[in-house]
Scaffold this motif. Structure first.
Motif, PDB file in Angstrom:
ATOM      1  N   GLU A  49      -1.023  -8.840   9.707  1.00  0.00           N
ATOM      2  CA  GLU A  49      -0.184  -8.033  10.596  1.00  0.00           C
ATOM      3  C   GLU A  49       1.110  -7.544   9.944  1.00  0.00           C
ATOM      4  OE1 GLU A  49      -1.716  -7.158  13.395  1.00  0.00           O
ATOM      5  OE2 GLU A  49      -3.295  -8.576  12.827  1.00  0.00           O
ATOM      6  N   GLU A  50       1.287  -7.760   8.643  1.00  0.00           N
ATOM      7  CA  GLU A  50       2.469  -7.265   7.944  1.00  0.00           C
ATOM      8  C   GLU A  50       2.110  -6.033   7.120  1.00  0.00           C
ATOM      9  OE1 GLU A  50       5.507 -10.874   6.793  1.00  0.00           O
ATOM     10  OE2 GLU A  50       3.809 -10.559   5.449  1.00  0.00           O
ATOM     11  N   THR A  51       3.065  -5.121   7.021  1.00  0.00           N
ATOM     12  CA  THR A  51       2.976  -4.057   6.028  1.00  0.00           C
ATOM     13  C   THR A  51       3.566  -4.619   4.736  1.00  0.00           C
ATOM     14  OG1 THR A  51       5.181  -3.200   6.519  1.00  0.00           O
ATOM     15  CG2 THR A  51       3.317  -2.284   7.803  1.00  0.00           C
ATOM     16  N   GLY A  52       3.408  -3.886   3.649  1.00  0.00           N
ATOM     17  CA  GLY A  52       4.031  -4.309   2.399  1.00  0.00           C
ATOM     18  C   GLY A  52       5.532  -4.420   2.529  1.00  0.00           C
ATOM     19  N   GLU A  53       6.137  -3.461   3.226  1.00  0.00           N
ATOM     20  CA  GLU A  53       7.591  -3.466   3.408  1.00  0.00           C
ATOM     21  C   GLU A  53       8.047  -4.652   4.252  1.00  0.00           C
ATOM     22  OE1 GLU A  53       6.306   0.819   2.753  1.00  0.00           O
ATOM     23  OE2 GLU A  53       5.566  -0.881   3.911  1.00  0.00           O
TER      24      GLU A  53
END
Length: 174
Positions: free
Chosen positions: A77-81
């Motif tokens: 559920e995380e983006t790279g950012e």
């Protein structure tokens, strides 16, 4: 036979494998397919107003005592950012929003973990801060924080070639 991290089938518990390729292993008992795929990691190139980069000394294996950049595995559920912002906060105490990070570069790497060397894709993001006054290292992750002018970063001392290469490419692109 290629090296496999799988001891038992996650479907039936079987322990015999049919190697289809260096990245695909099929359970001989039930036919369930297990794949070795790259693990995504997010890594920060943090720069201050004087164009110095924040480098850490690793407090754990792999690469205990070697240099690195703040970063780690991207969680579900995380983006790279989002991941790089979380890792920076966890490792060196700097709190930045995900929007402060800009994608820079992706490099393939290998990461030894629990007896297997996993392929990774290291995604590098750049963020700028006015200064590094708020740095507070997490002792379980980081044994030392170095603030280095870009042309003085000891690239040969990095645990992972990808971290050194990202710093080199940023420096040479300036």
């Amino acid at each position: 036979m290629a090296e496999s991290p799988y001891k038992f089938c996650s479907n039936c518990g079987g322990s015999e494998w049919i190697e289809k390729s260096e990245r695909e292993f099929v359970c001989a008992a039930c036919g369930y397919r297990h794949f070795i795929t790259p693990i995504a990691a997010a890594v920060a190139v943090l720069l201050d107003a004087q164009d110095r980069v924040l480098v850490v000394r690793r407090a754990h294996e792999p690469g205990l005592g070697k240099l690195g950049l703040p970063g780690g595995v991207i969680e579900p559920e995380e983006t790279g950012e989002m991941a790089v912002a979380r890792e920076v906060h966890e490792e060196v105490g700097i709190e930045l929003p995900a929007s402060a990070f800009t994608y820079f570069l992706a490099l393939n790497n290998r990461y030894p973990f629990q007896g297997f060397t996993w392929p990774t894709i290291d995604l590098f993001f750049v963020a700028r801060v006015p200064n590094f006054d708020s740095v507070k290292k997490q002792d379980s992750e980081v044994s030392e924080v170095l603030i280095c002018p870009l042309d003085e970063v000891p690239l040969e001392d990095f645990a992972f070639w990808t971290n050194a290469e990202a710093v080199r490419r940023w420096r040479d692109g300036k």
